[in-house]
Scaffold this active site. Structure first.
Site, mmCIF file in Angstrom:
data_model
loop_
_atom_site.group_PDB
_atom_site.id
_atom_site.type_symbol
_atom_site.label_atom_id
_atom_site.label_comp_id
_atom_site.label_asym_id
_atom_site.label_seq_id
_atom_site.Cartn_x
_atom_site.Cartn_y
_atom_site.Cartn_z
ATOM 1 N N TYR A 115 -11.068 9.088 -0.908
ATOM 2 C CA TYR A 115 -11.726 8.512 -0.026
ATOM 3 C C TYR A 115 -12.870 8.928 0.564
ATOM 4 O O TYR A 115 -13.174 9.049 1.785
ATOM 5 C CB TYR A 115 -10.623 7.892 0.978
ATOM 6 C CG TYR A 115 -9.442 7.373 0.689
ATOM 7 C CD1 TYR A 115 -9.159 6.242 -0.047
ATOM 8 C CD2 TYR A 115 -8.161 8.046 0.487
ATOM 9 C CE1 TYR A 115 -8.331 5.538 -0.554
ATOM 10 C CE2 TYR A 115 -7.117 7.846 -0.132
ATOM 11 C CZ TYR A 115 -7.191 6.479 -0.573
ATOM 12 O OH TYR A 115 -5.958 5.839 -1.077
ATOM 13 N N ARG A 147 -14.475 9.226 7.092
ATOM 14 C CA ARG A 147 -13.287 9.852 7.387
ATOM 15 C C ARG A 147 -13.076 10.201 8.842
ATOM 16 O O ARG A 147 -12.241 9.411 9.748
ATOM 17 C CB ARG A 147 -12.239 10.287 6.497
ATOM 18 C CG ARG A 147 -12.121 10.016 4.995
ATOM 19 C CD ARG A 147 -11.360 10.617 4.276
ATOM 20 N NE ARG A 147 -9.956 10.354 4.691
ATOM 21 C CZ ARG A 147 -9.184 10.799 5.424
ATOM 22 N NH1 ARG A 147 -9.392 12.244 5.862
ATOM 23 N NH2 ARG A 147 -7.946 10.568 6.035
ATOM 24 N N TYR A 195 -11.327 7.118 11.139
ATOM 25 C CA TYR A 195 -9.968 7.458 11.391
ATOM 26 C C TYR A 195 -9.915 8.701 12.490
ATOM 27 O O TYR A 195 -8.771 9.161 12.650
ATOM 28 C CB TYR A 195 -9.201 7.825 10.305
ATOM 29 C CG TYR A 195 -9.611 6.821 9.086
ATOM 30 C CD1 TYR A 195 -9.262 5.687 9.186
ATOM 31 C CD2 TYR A 195 -10.018 7.516 7.827
ATOM 32 C CE1 TYR A 195 -9.257 4.690 8.206
ATOM 33 C CE2 TYR A 195 -10.184 6.331 6.797
ATOM 34 C CZ TYR A 195 -9.754 5.273 6.866
ATOM 35 O OH TYR A 195 -10.048 4.291 5.909
ATOM 36 N N GLU A 209 1.753 5.057 -7.571
ATOM 37 C CA GLU A 209 0.393 4.780 -7.387
ATOM 38 C C GLU A 209 -0.257 5.870 -6.469
ATOM 39 O O GLU A 209 -0.791 5.538 -5.358
ATOM 40 C CB GLU A 209 0.157 3.354 -6.757
ATOM 41 C CG GLU A 209 0.749 2.023 -7.448
ATOM 42 C CD GLU A 209 0.769 0.997 -6.554
ATOM 43 O OE1 GLU A 209 0.166 0.798 -5.381
ATOM 44 O OE2 GLU A 209 0.996 -0.212 -7.389
ATOM 45 N N CYS A 224 -27.922 7.994 13.181
ATOM 46 C CA CYS A 224 -28.375 7.734 14.647
ATOM 47 C C CYS A 224 -27.137 7.096 15.391
ATOM 48 O O CYS A 224 -27.171 5.984 15.917
ATOM 49 C CB CYS A 224 -29.423 6.893 14.936
ATOM 50 S SG CYS A 224 -30.953 7.595 13.991
ATOM 51 N N GLU A 225 -25.902 7.780 15.842
ATOM 52 C CA GLU A 225 -24.733 7.462 16.080
ATOM 53 C C GLU A 225 -24.004 8.627 16.606
ATOM 54 O O GLU A 225 -23.992 9.444 15.796
ATOM 55 C CB GLU A 225 -23.877 6.475 15.272
ATOM 56 C CG GLU A 225 -24.431 5.224 14.821
ATOM 57 C CD GLU A 225 -23.149 4.345 14.310
ATOM 58 O OE1 GLU A 225 -22.105 4.257 14.888
ATOM 59 O OE2 GLU A 225 -23.626 3.383 13.223
ATOM 60 N N GLY A 243 1.038 7.214 -1.187
ATOM 61 C CA GLY A 243 1.072 7.201 0.179
ATOM 62 C C GLY A 243 1.379 8.621 0.548
ATOM 63 O O GLY A 243 1.260 9.133 1.900
ATOM 64 N N GLY A 291 -2.834 8.348 -4.882
ATOM 65 C CA GLY A 291 -4.302 8.588 -4.958
ATOM 66 C C GLY A 291 -4.759 9.930 -4.220
ATOM 67 O O GLY A 291 -4.964 10.878 -5.053
ATOM 68 N N ARG A 292 -4.540 9.935 -2.801
ATOM 69 C CA ARG A 292 -4.768 11.161 -2.324
ATOM 70 C C ARG A 292 -4.204 12.423 -2.666
ATOM 71 O O ARG A 292 -4.821 13.407 -2.759
ATOM 72 C CB ARG A 292 -4.509 10.763 -0.804
ATOM 73 C CG ARG A 292 -5.213 11.894 0.115
ATOM 74 C CD ARG A 292 -4.510 11.622 1.682
ATOM 75 N NE ARG A 292 -4.546 10.392 2.012
ATOM 76 C CZ ARG A 292 -5.236 9.967 2.872
ATOM 77 N NH1 ARG A 292 -6.390 10.331 3.130
ATOM 78 N NH2 ARG A 292 -5.228 8.601 3.232
HETATM 79 N N1 LLP Z 1 -1.141 1.660 -3.530
HETATM 80 C C1 LLP Z 1 -1.622 0.745 -2.708
HETATM 81 C C2 LLP Z 1 -1.162 -0.691 -2.814
HETATM 82 C C3 LLP Z 1 -2.554 1.244 -1.819
HETATM 83 O O1 LLP Z 1 -2.971 0.290 -0.744
HETATM 84 C C4 LLP Z 1 -2.825 2.671 -1.651
HETATM 85 C C5 LLP Z 1 -4.059 3.039 -0.478
HETATM 86 C C6 LLP Z 1 -2.411 3.678 -2.529
HETATM 87 C C7 LLP Z 1 -1.682 3.128 -3.537
HETATM 88 C C8 LLP Z 1 -2.821 4.787 -2.733
HETATM 89 O O2 LLP Z 1 -2.530 5.591 -1.461
HETATM 90 P P1 LLP Z 1 -2.629 7.289 -1.116
HETATM 91 O O3 LLP Z 1 -1.678 7.831 -2.191
HETATM 92 O O4 LLP Z 1 -3.983 7.525 -1.764
HETATM 93 O O5 LLP Z 1 -2.113 7.388 0.134
HETATM 94 N N2 LLP Z 1 -9.329 5.362 3.324
HETATM 95 C C9 LLP Z 1 -8.152 5.803 3.904
HETATM 96 C C10 LLP Z 1 -6.875 5.590 2.993
HETATM 97 C C11 LLP Z 1 -6.831 3.961 2.684
HETATM 98 C C12 LLP Z 1 -5.411 3.837 1.677
HETATM 99 C C13 LLP Z 1 -5.492 2.346 1.062
HETATM 100 N N3 LLP Z 1 -4.458 2.320 0.132
HETATM 101 C C14 LLP Z 1 -8.171 7.065 4.449
HETATM 102 O O6 LLP Z 1 -9.437 7.654 3.994
HETATM 103 O O7 LLP Z 1 -7.342 7.841 4.729
#
Ligand code: LLP
Length: 422
Positions: free
Chosen positions: A375, A315, A319, A276, A345-346, A239, A278-279
Site C-alpha cells: 500500500y 498511509r 490512516y 489472499e 502544501c498541506e 488481513g 497482501g501486506r
Molecule cells: N482480500 C480482500 C478482499 C481485501 O479487501 C484485502 C485488502 C486483502 C485481501 C488483502 O489484505 P492484507 O492481507 O493486505 O491485509 N490501504 C490500506 C489497506 C487496505 C486493505 C484493503 N483490502 C492500508 O494502507 O493500510
C-alpha cells in the site's frame, strides 16, 4: 524479518548499498527485496502445510509486475479487484485458474472480462451482483465458480478505515441472508456456488477476530451442507498484520500461529482453501528512500523536510499510520525529536511527529521509510504535479528499475485543451 540492514554503517538492500541506487535512480524511490518477498511467501505457504491451500497474493497491496511475477514464479496465485489488476496479474503470468476476482462493486465489463479470462473464482458481494453474474455467464455460455463473500459481523479490531467485517461495513453479504442466497445461487444458471469467502479487514494484530469469523464460517458450511449444498472450498481472505512501529511492543501473530489456528478451526471439514494475503507478503519487503531537502528549526519544533511526500506514501496522512524512519548512513550522534515532513502544501503531509532521528542529519542525507512495500507505490498519486516515484527491485548484488520515473511530457500526455480554449 527482512533483508534491509546496515553493513559498514550503510543501509543495504540485500547486497546493494542504498546510496548506490540513489545515485543512479535519484530520490525518492521505492526499493523491494526479492529475498524478502521470497521468504515471506514461503513462510506463509509453509504455515499452511497440511491444508490443500492456494495463496492468492492480494494485488492491491503491490501491483508492480516484477513483484507479481516473482511471487507467481514461487507458486502464488492472485487476488484481484478490478479489470486493471486482472490484466496485470495475467500479464505477470498468473494462471487464470489461480486468480480470484473480489471487490464490492464489479461492473458488468469487469464480470465479462473475469469470465472470458477463465478466473478460478469470483467472489460475489450482493444479490444484485449474483443476478448480473448469472445473466452474463449464461449469455456467454460459461459457468462461474463463485464464493459468496459473507459479512460475519466481527470487528477485526483494526483501524476503522480498513475494517470490513462489521455489520455496518459495505462488504460482504448480510449474515442472515446468506443461506437464502446460497439456495438461490444453486438454482441460477451459469453459477456454481461451491465456496464461502470471508475477509474482515487489514493490519489485524490479534488472532481472536480471525478465529471468531472462521468459527462462524465453519458453522455456516455445516449448515449449508446439511441443506444439500456442496460447499468444498473456503476463501479466508487476507488481513494478517505486520509490525510497523518498532517502538511499540505490539507484535502481530506469526503466519505459523495463524496457520495453526486455521487448521484447528477447520479440522475435519475436508475443504480446499484460498488465502489472499497482501501486506504480510510485501510490507516488510519494501522501503521508500528519500533525501533530506532541508532542516528547518523554529522555537517550537525541528522539521526535517524530505523530498518524498504524502502523494508518494499516503498511509501516515490517510490512516495516521507510523512507518519507522532510519538514516541510510548510520549515525553515532544522539537523537533529537523531529517532525519528518514532505514538501506538499498541506499540514497533513507529515510522516512522523517528534520522531527520534540523529541530530547530525543534514540536507543531502538519505533516510529510509521501512515497511513501505504494501500500500505504498500502489496508492501514490501525482498531487502537486509530482511525478510518481520509481520502483527498484534488488536481488543479491543486482538491482533494476522495475518502474521508471515518468518524464514531464509523459505526465501530461493524456491532457488536451478543449476547442474553446486557445
Ligand atoms: N482480500 C480482500 C478482499 C481485501 O479487501 C484485502 C485488502 C486483502 C485481501 C488483502 O489484505 P492484507 O492481507 O493486505 O491485509 N490501504 C490500506 C489497506 C487496505 C486493505 C484493503 N483490502 C492500508 O494502507 O493500510
Amino acid at each position: 524479518m527482512h533483508h534491509f540492514s546496515y553493513r559498514g554503517g550503510v543501509l543495504h538492500a540485500e547486497d546493494v548499498a542504498v546510496p548506490r541506487i540513489a545515485a543512479e535512480v535519484g530520490t525518492p524511490f521505492y526499493c523491494y527485496s526479492t529475498a524478502t518477498l521470497t521468504r515471506h511467501l514461503s513462510v506463509f505457504q509453509k504455515a499452511l502445510t497440511g491444508l490443500d491451500a492456494t495463496v492468492c497474493f492480494a494485488v492491491k497491496a503491490n501491483s508492480n509486475i516484477a513483484v507479481l511475477r516473482t511471487l507467481i514464479g514461487l507458486g502464488a496465485g492472485c487476488d484481484v479487484v478490478s479489470c486493471g489488476e486482472l490484466q496485470l496479474a495475467l500479464k505477470a503470468g498468473a494462471a487464470p485458474a489461480k486468480i480470484v476476482f473480489s471487490g464490492v462493486g464489479k461492473t458488468e465489463a469487469e464480470i465479462r472480462l473475469a469470465l472470458a479470462s477463465g478466473v478460478g473464482q469470483i467472489n460475489v458481494e450482493s444479490e444484485a451482483e449474483l443476478d448480473t453474474l448469472s445473466r452474463v455467464a449464461a449469455e456467454m455460455g460459461k459457468t462461474a465458480r463463485i464464493a459468496l463473500r459473507v459479512n460475519p459481523e466481527v470487528d477485526a479490531g483494526t483501524h476503522d478505515k480498513i475494517s470490513t467485517g462489521r455489520k455496518e461495513d459495505k462488504f460482504g453479504i448480510e449474515w442472515s441472508a446468506v443461506p437464502r442466497l446460497y439456495r438461490k445461487a444453486a438454482r441460477l444458471p451459469g453459477i456454481d456456488p461451491t465456496s464461502v469467502a470471508v475477509h474482515i479487514g487489514s493490519q489485524i494484530t490479534e488472532l481472536a477476530p480471525f478465529e471468531a469469523a472462521f468459527k462462524k464460517v465453519r458453522e455456516l458450511v455445516l449448515q449449508l451442507r446439511a441443506e444439500g449444498l456442496d460447499i468444498r472450498h473456503l476463501d479466508l481472505g487476507g488481513g494478517l498484520g505486520v509490525p510497523y512501529d518498532h517502538s511499540s511492543n505490539k507484535t502481530p501473530p506469526s503466519p505459523e500461529e495463524y496457520g495453526a489456528m486455521v487448521k484447528r478451526t477447520f479440522a475435519g471439514l475436508d475443504c480446499k482453501f484460498t488465502f489472499e494475503p497482501g501486506r504480510v507478503i510485501v510490507g516488510n519487503a519494501g522501503i521508500m528512500v528519500s533525501e533530506i531537502v532541508s532542516i528547518k528549526e523554529s522555537a517550537e519544533r525541528r522539521f526535517v523536510i524530505v523530498d518524498a511526500a504524502m502523494n508518494d506514501l499516503v498511509r501516515p496522512a490517510m490512516y495516521g499510520s507510523r512507518h519507522d524512519i532510519i538514516p541510510v548512513q548510520e549515525a553515532s550522534s544522539g537523537s533529537l525529536p523531529v517532525d519528518v515532513v514532505g514538501p506538499v502544501c498541506e499540514t497533513t503531509d507529515c510522516f512522523a511527529k517528534a520522531y527520534p532521528l540523529p541530530s547530525s542529519l543534514k540536507a543531502g542525507d538519505l533516510v529510509a521509510f521501512l515497511t513501505a512495500g504494501a500500500y505504498g507505490a500502489v496508492m501514490a498519486s501525482s498531487y502537486n504535479a509530482r511525478a510518481l516515484i520509481p520502483e527498484v527491485m534488488v536481488s543479491g548484488d543486482q538491482f533494476a528499475v522495475v518502474r521508471r520515473r515518468p518524464s514531464f511530457e509523459e505526465m501530461v500526455a493524456l491532457e488536451q485543451l478543449p476547442p474553446w480554449v486557445e
